[in-house]
Design an enzyme around this catalytic site. Sequence first.
Site, PDB file in Angstrom:
ATOM      1  N   HIS B  49       0.828  -1.198   0.000  1.00  9.66           N
ATOM      2  CA  HIS B  49       0.000   0.000   0.000  1.00  9.66           C
ATOM      3  C   HIS B  49       0.865   1.252   0.000  1.00  9.66           C
ATOM      4  CE1 HIS B  49      -3.899  -1.958   0.937  1.00  9.66           C
ATOM      5  NE2 HIS B  49      -3.129  -2.867   1.494  1.00  9.66           N
ATOM      6  N   ILE B 335      -1.473  -7.432  13.406  1.00  5.19           N
ATOM      7  CA  ILE B 335      -0.864  -7.059  12.115  1.00  5.19           C
ATOM      8  C   ILE B 335      -1.776  -7.536  10.985  1.00  5.19           C
ATOM      9  CG2 ILE B 335       1.185  -7.098  10.688  1.00  5.19           C
ATOM     10  CD1 ILE B 335       1.731  -5.896  13.413  1.00  5.19           C
ATOM     11  N   SER B 337      -3.855  -5.762   7.362  1.00  4.48           N
ATOM     12  CA  SER B 337      -3.475  -4.780   6.343  1.00  4.48           C
ATOM     13  C   SER B 337      -3.229  -3.432   7.011  1.00  4.48           C
ATOM     14  CB  SER B 337      -4.608  -4.661   5.320  1.00  4.48           C
ATOM     15  OG  SER B 337      -4.311  -3.657   4.397  1.00  4.48           O
ATOM     16  N   SER B 341       2.935  -4.571   3.726  1.00  2.89           N
ATOM     17  CA  SER B 341       3.646  -3.360   3.304  1.00  2.89           C
ATOM     18  C   SER B 341       4.577  -2.882   4.412  1.00  2.89           C
ATOM     19  CB  SER B 341       2.645  -2.238   3.003  1.00  2.89           C
ATOM     20  OG  SER B 341       1.501  -2.735   2.373  1.00  2.89           O
TER      21      SER B 341
END
Lengths: 421, 481
Positions: B49, B335, B337, B341
Amino acid sequence: MNKSYDIVIVGGGPAGLAAAIAVKENGVDSVLILERDEQLGGILNQCIHNGFGLHTFKEELTGPEYANRYIEKVLSMGIEYKLNTMVMDISNDRVVTAMNRDDGMFTINAKAVILAMGCRERPRGALNIPGYRPAGIFSAGTAQRLVNIEGYMPGKEVVILGSGDIGLIMARRMTLEGAKVKCVAELMPYSGGLKRNIVQCLDDFGIPLLLSHTVIDIEGKEHIKAVTIAEVGPDRRPIKGTEQRYTCDVLLLSCGLIPENELSTAAGVTLSPVTNGPVVNESLETDIKGVFACGNVLHVHDLVDYVSEEAARAGASAAKYARGEMPDGGSTVAIRAEGGARYTVPTTLSPERMDDRLTVRFRAGDVYKNAYVSVYFDGEQIQHKKKRIIAPGEMEQVVLTKKQISEYPGLKTITVKIEEE
Amino acid sequence: MYDIIIIGSGVIGCAVARELSKYNAKILVLEKNEDVCSGTSKANSAIVHSGYDAPEGSLKAEFNVRGNKMMEEVCKTLDVPFKRIGSLTVCTEEDKLPELEKLKKRGEKNGVEGLEVLDRDELLKIEPNIGDGVIGALYAPTAGIVCPFKLTIAFAENAFVNGAEFAFDTEVKNIYSEGGVWHIVTDDREYTARAVVNAAGVYSDVFNNMVSEHKLRIIPRRGDYILLDRSAGGYVRHTIFQLPTKLGKGVLVTPTVHGNTIIGPTAVDIDDRESTATTAEGIDSVIAKSALSVKGLPIRQVITSFAGLRAHEDGHEFVLGEPDDAENFFNCAGIESPGLSAAPAIGQHIAGLIKEKLQLSEKDDFIAERKDILDPSTLTIEERNELIKREPAYGTIVCRCESVTEGEILDAIHRPLGARSLDGVKRRTRAGMGRCQAGFCSPKVMEILRRELKVDLTEVTKSGGGSYIVNARTKDGESHE
């Protein structure tokens, strides 16, 4: 090694073998078969049941026996072949790139190429069956290989989804090996396989065939434990309240075969959205000049006998092409499937190029009882033949003759139809 | 006694292990499955992201943006496929258009660079298959896609090469502290360590709650996905998100680094932390929603569907670092989204905290680089033939759909922390990941595993544990040998 051949055949299964023999019989000596497996014969090698060759040899052979008849002929004719060799690419000007351990990666220029790569099974993922993704789910052909070639059993309690022929054959095979086959569920209201396989592989062993049923859930995190099967309505969606749970340690899938045409696409060959195989003319030539197709890569067959016959035609055509004797141009007559016939192979013919007789094969989209297979030449009914039963699992055919077509100069379209009374 | 024990070998546990392996420390990673990357890290959107989505000042925002900036270098050093393809967050409702500007402002505050709001015409120029109802989008050029398997495996291999130990099939049952030493009880033994890292994904609340009064609650949030064949590759060029609409949260459509297309996920909160079963409704809804942002998606080319679990924490925020009542116990909890990333940044941050607390010194022989399994298709024909001459196994194709050679599979098995199952081979080489979904290659890969691991075929598994593939000989099975 020789870097150019008149004809390269991609695949050494029943189609490739019959094509190679025909090539040689039609006067072309420079021919090479490229086979990815470690032996010739293709998928027949794992089909150890009998029932092959009734049409061709008038006797019942096992798959390996049927293959051997052709392999022996290929060997005695001195036809060249390479095993363990994967074709990586075919260009639209017929440069074939292949690879194996001994030769590395190499290219061959061919005057003509015959596509005979066969087909693959539709995997679970393409069916969107919900549930877990544990071990114990196999396409029927993969299980057939494990059982018949490797000599190992995937489990003891079996449910089969899909009534394609390999699934039916495996229902019997697993039963003979001591497994309990609980049922065969088929989404459609009719079987996808041959009638004789339903009788010999299910009925004779008391295995129920559940038509209009499908798997709607798979249980088991590491290994499959059970499936839920439900009846489906005319819209093929599960009907609430009909769910039945079956414990099992194996789920076999026999839900359709897909011609394996990645190489054809690379060569620029146009595919039919119905058959997923190349669009071909009467010579089984694709829309890329000098590229021919036969066997299950062209359309999925029910009997290997028809594969051999069709492949021989592709071989003869390719030989003619390689010798430079294939007449160019001429007129083209379209062959269309209508009213219950899903497709035809071929889809065009040239009256000038065709042999005296041309077999046009097709499959029905539904089950028809006491219906007629009709052929129309531009609207005029030419053939009208009653059949007791027509089913999607069995391939149908009509035969057209050069003589008959020559009586219709200017013929534009031949239509093949299934007509009910 | 270990200096550090890490619980969990997903992308976070492995990123922390790799960062810690830069220091002189005795490190152990405990994993209940048979391989790294077996939980949330293996079933997600595989995207990096840009970082506009999380609230300003949140850990999610901070670590996402930092992780995004680190990703390119990390992937280069560890030879992991990463592509900065950019993302589009599309809007289909006139009254929602101002949302795009809001997201842009938030992103800018979070430190995301290059954000732009595009109108439909501008959008069509860069994404021709966008849905007919799309009227605008937020373009985030820094967003990217990564292979989550390869990233996790690369972190793990590199940590291992630098001395970190891994114990698989090892489930942690209890954790307690005694005299300043952490005791980790597993199914078969007890380990001790100076510090513990809790990177247990959907189980991270369980371990936190064993040692701290600051209770966490993770709710596994299931997401169903479908994956399209590479033959449908290139249908979209960017990761395409949807602004939430009246019908709820949207789904994304994105290319993968390997040329497939991923569509999903749904979001269903569940109780069972292992329940990765897909549902018919989930798959149907993913397909229906994708049509809002992309038109004519070749859904017929689906090759598989799968579900993953996000470790959603009640606070909707990453929980990083020591709880104040559990010294030297470092959480990486909640943890979800943008966890993938953020992984490189979380790894660096947690390792940094531990380095300070344990006073670790830097190694002078740290090996930073790692090479992935050689992909022969990247070679010229001449190079490839040299390779085949040297190692003929590279001349045999085992997986025809993905063109994977036996040489690559042998490398996957014999390299550090090598594959021991069909799924292990699949995640390292892509054998079995193509359109036939291992129909043709699985008997061959099974045979290679049997031969190389010197086991019986009945001991070869799909993914360890009870996931055997065959379990007995046929009646005349012995004659097949």
